[in-house]
Scaffold this motif. Structure first.
Motif, short mmCIF file in Angstrom:
data_model
loop_
_atom_site.label_atom_id
_atom_site.label_comp_id
_atom_site.label_asym_id
_atom_site.label_seq_id
_atom_site.Cartn_x
_atom_site.Cartn_y
_atom_site.Cartn_z
N GLU A 20 0.85 -1.19 0.00
CA GLU A 20 0.00 0.00 0.00
C GLU A 20 0.88 1.24 0.00
OE1 GLU A 20 -3.52 1.83 2.83
OE2 GLU A 20 -3.07 -0.30 2.87
N ALA A 44 -6.20 2.79 -4.31
CA ALA A 44 -5.92 1.48 -4.92
C ALA A 44 -6.44 1.41 -6.35
CB ALA A 44 -6.56 0.37 -4.07
N ARG A 93 -4.62 -5.92 -5.85
CA ARG A 93 -4.63 -5.19 -4.60
C ARG A 93 -5.93 -4.39 -4.45
NH1 ARG A 93 -3.64 -0.15 -3.03
NH2 ARG A 93 -3.46 0.04 -0.77
#
Length: 890
Positions: free
Chosen positions: A3, A59, A74
């Motif tokens: 992330e 994301a 992801r």
């Protein structure tokens, strides 16, 4: 893939936004509205909601920008990590964001249009009526060009299928925000701007707290009132401004003090509460009620406008003496309304024009309240009174008062009459046959038969009460023979009996399927010999209207073959009508989505066959398209001017020659594309088990649960066949799955079969129909997403069908880019490309949430008594959000 850190996330978003080349004003609006939404989510959302929304936003932007499988996985993992309750909130947050982005884009369009209005040289742009008139004058001379301008007709018909996915409460809130954005633009110091932003914060908080889904389907009456809001907010005042703007350009320096050159060319139609094809909730009683509501709205608008104008006509009788005709009118009005006339005369002692206009306003009010002693009998009587006033003002030298506000009121009466919209009835030909068989057999009548007959009595009632223009067109769905049209006249005679006159009916055939389009010229040639039909044709100076359906033909044979079949049908019908000396109006049943004939109206008009327009264009305006095109006054005026310009240009010798020559030159390409695209389309939709597979890999079933409109989503209950599935959910479901198949499938194979890339590029440059097709498919594919599409297709157990879809998508995209030029989709349409790219990662976020809900619903045990209500709600929320993001329902 890890992330990103907060700093990396800010940098990622900044680079993404910078890459979209957003105008600075719009960038500021998006940032402001987005930051206000963020504040609302922190204040009013549950703990951690804002952070979760940001996680998914970052994301999906990352997945969109680097396109690696890891980034997409992801983003999927983030969407899947939320509880159902949290996913519900996140979906709502993204949906509100889309409403705000759509508002910012619309606001930017309005800014641009207002800037153009301030540039006098823009008045004669080629895509304006004035510009089209100038070009036409150069081709055919001023006298003939003026004749065509004054015979121009644009006839939008509002329909309720589908209604917008968003609730009316949401639309109203967004309109209030629009006003605040306008006021903020005009604010001159910081205090005003802070006050506006506080008010925006309140409105956005209200949007967030407003339930995004309708608790139940709207009734037909609700749909009528929704359309009325567009009339009240924009159309009533915008229409005379459209005419005025054209007259300003054509008569510089004279407009407003000389008789106008332009005549009112817009007529508004409505199917709302008149279209009963497959909608059991539209009854004869509802149709009568709809006509009453519309009349109430227009008469109230006319009454207020007339009062306003009357109060302002403070012209002294000495400086502006009345004509004898005006004084005669005063005596007649005074005799009918003595008490009010005495009061008005006391307040306007020597203002004869003011007195009369104020009494005219009272007569309009009496018409609205059904006061028979004072009411006008019809709009022509009102127009006659207004023209007496106008002529008197001209005679007294007060030309500016005659051709200023008073002229705009006259335009409003000429456009809307006392009915506002021409209410049209539609019913399926099979229903007519069934009812006639029952009537001719005698015996007890069914409920359906009684209802069908009552419709004709309702049309007669509406015509008698609101005038013959208020109703009278009767569209026959699935017209397959001349008998289908004659049946309407037979039913009217049954309904009214021997002692009563039948209502005046213009029976309009609707040709929808591929086979019906091909049979259309033969059916028309036969029906004009039927006595009733022929008599009506002669009574209207041989005017005939024919409707063409885009939706079902596209679902029937695919978008490519349907487009070519529609062009061919129009060409043949137009040639037949010209030979028969018939004044033809083709009525285009277009939807909002590309798979249903949607797309830019002006380019579509310019691509029509020779003589198929001839200064007249009628089309359906559906669902979200109504509010997108007519919800804002500035945009509505521009849209009407642009479409009317295309109608005027379409019949120019140069445009007709271009279309005719191109159709002939590229006839071989059209034939090859027709055959190849149909075969490819059939290989998919006629594959064994296709219908249930389609229902599995798209939210088709769930679309029917979304309370979009009063009309059922399909004609029957089975998903074993596409025959009973309406075109709207067919298109809507593919759109939600980010495949948009209804708009492009088969084109790639068609182009590959032609194979000659250089000649196809030449066709793109020279053949308007082909160019429009390629550009529309480019738009459709740009809103699709192959990664998300694959995830939807994985929900089914038919890899062969999934591969067929994805292979065709890849092939079509490759050919569209090669033909249109550049390295990506929409490179020749930068504004549209920017809009799509700006939205795409946010739509992706909602698509991932929808996929998560759909997958869970599909994986539920078969013995589960009912779907999980929380998952079903999440799915419906995401459907509404994706529709807002893509700006399409169906």
């Amino acid at each position: 893939m890890r992330e990103p850190t907060p700093t990396e996330a800010v940098d990622l978003v900044g680079r993404f936004e910078a890459g979209q080349e957003i105008p600075e004003n719009m960038r500021g609006d998006v940032r402001l509205l987005g930051s206000l939404l963020g504040r609302v989510l922190r204040e009013s959302g549950s703990p951690g909601l804002y952070e979760d929304v940001e996680r998914l936003r970052i994301a999906t932007i990352q997945a969109y920008t680097d396109e690696t499988p890891e980034a997409f996985e992801r983003a999927t993992a983030v969407a899947d990590s939320f509880s159902v309750a949290r996913a519900d909130e996140v979906a709502r947050a993204f949906t509100v964001y889309f409403h705000l982005v759509n508002l910012a884009e619309e606001h930017q369009r309005v800014r641009i249009l207002r800037d153009r209005d301030g540039q006098p040289e823009r008045g004669d742009a080629t895509d304006s009526v004035a510009g089209a008139f100038t070009n036409l004058t150069a081709e055919i001379g001023g006298e003939k060009a003026l004749e065509r301008l004054q015979a121009l007709r644009f006839h939008p018909v509002f329909t309720a299928h589908p209604t917008e996915a968003r609730r009316r409460a949401v639309s109203t809130g967004i309109r209030r925000l629009s006003v605040l954005l306008d006021e903020q633009d005009a604010a001159t110091h910081g205090g005003d701007r802070r006050r506006r932003q506080r008010q925006m914060l309140e409105e956005i908080d209200t949007l967030w707290r407003t339930a995004p889904l309708r608790p139940e389907k709207p009734s037909p009456t609700d749909e009528v009132r929704a359309v009325m809001s567009v009339f009240d907010d924009t159309l009533f005042t915008s229409m005379p401004q459209v005419y005025r703007r054209i007259d300003d350009t054509l008569q510089p320096g004279l407009s407003g003090r000389a008789a106008p050159v332009v005549r009112p060319f817009v007529r508004v139609g409505s199917w709302v509460a008149g279209d009963r094809d497959g909608n059991p909730f539209v009854t004869a009683s509802i149709t009568r009620k709809a006509a009453g509501i519309a009349s109430e709205h227009v008469l109230l608008g006319l009454e207020r406008a007339t009062n306003r104008i009357g109060r302002g006509l403070t012209l002294d009788g000495t400086s502006t003496p009345p004509t004898d005709e005006l004084m005669s009118l005063w005596r007649r009005l005074r005799a009918a309304d003595e008490e009010a006339a005495a009061d008005i005369a006391k307040r306007s002692p020597d203002e004869p024009h003011r007195r009369i206009v104020l009494l005219v306003a009272r007569k309009i009010a009496a018409t609205r309240t059904r006061n028979a002693d004072l009411a006008y009998s019809d709009p022509e009587e009102l127009l006659a009174d207004l023209r007496v006033v106008q002529d008197s003002l001209v005679a007294a030298g007060a030309a500016r008062q005659a051709y200023g506000n008073l002229q705009e009121l006259i335009w409003q009466v000429e456009t809307y009459g006392f009915h506002l919209a021409e209410l049209e009835v539609r019913q399926h030909s099979a229903v007519h046959k069934k009812v006639l068989e029952e009537l001719e057999a005698g015996g007890e009548r069914s409920e359906q038969t009684d209802e069908v007959l009552e419709v004709f009595r309702s049309i007669a009632f509406i015509q008698e009460r609101f005038g013959p223009r208020a109703a009278g067109r009767y569209i026959v769905s699935f017209t397959q023979s001349a008998e289908d049209l004659e049946n309407v006249h037979k039913l009217a005679r049954f309904a009214m009996g021997a002692e009563s006159a039948t209502p005046v009916l213009d029976v309009v055939p609707l040709f929808e399927t591929f086979a019906d389009l091909q049979a259309a010229p033969g059916i028309l040639a036969e029906i004009v010999d039927h006595p009733t039909f022929a008599a009506r044709l002669e009574a209207t100076d041989r005017r005939l209207e024919v409707m063409l359906g885009y939706s079902d033909s596209s679902k029937d044979v695919g978008p490519v073959a349907a487009t070519l079949a529609l062009y061919e049908a129009q060409a043949k019908i137009a040639a037949w009508a010209k030979n028969e000396r018939i004044e033809l109006t083709l009525f285009h049943g277009r939807g909002g989505a590309l798979g249903r004939g949607g797309g830019p109206a002006n380019s579509a008009i310019l691509a029509q066959p020779p003589h198929s327009v001839d200064g007249r264009f009628k089309l359906t305006e559906q669902g979200e398209v109504i509010f997108a095109r007519y919800g804002d006054a500035t945009i509505a005026k521009r849209h009407i001017d642009q479409v009317a310009a295309a109608i005027l240009q379409a019949s120019s010798p140069s445009n007709e020659q271009r279309n005719s020559s191109a159709a002939e030159t590229y006839a071989d390409i059209a034939a090859t594309m027709d055959t190849a695209s149909r075969e490819r389309f059939f290989s998919l939709v006629k594959a064994p088990g296709f219908a249930p597979w389609f229902a599995t890999v798209t939210p088709m079933e769930e679309v029917g649960l979304l309370a979009l409109g009063s009309r059922p989503a399909r004609r029957g209950l089975s998903v074993e066949s596409l025959e009973d599935l309406r075109a709207i959910p067919w298109v809507f479901a593919w759109t939600q799955a980010r495949i948009n198949l209804a708009g492009w499938f088969g084109l790639g194979t068609a182009l590959e079969t032609v194979g000659d890339e250089e000649r196809l590029r030449q066709a793109y440059a020279e053949w308007p129909l082909f160019r429009t097709m390629i550009d529309n498919v480019g738009m459709s594919l740009a809103k699709a997403d192959d990664r998300i599409a694959r995830r939807y297709l994985e929900l089914g157990d038919r890899q062969d069908l999934a591969d067929l879809v994805m292979d065709e998508m890849t092939l079509t995209q490759s050919w569209v880019i090669r033909i249109a030029g550049g390295t990506g989709l929409l490179e020749n349409k930068p504004v549209l490309q920017r809009a799509v790219k700006l939205r795409s990662p946010y739509v992706d976020a909602l698509s991932l949430l929808q996929l998560r809900a759909l997958r869970a619903l599909r994986d539920a045990p078969t013995d589960q008594p009912a779907p999980d209500p929380d998952l079903q709600r999440l799915l419906l929320l995401s459907v509404s959000g994706v529709a807002a993001g893509l700006q399409n329902t169906g």
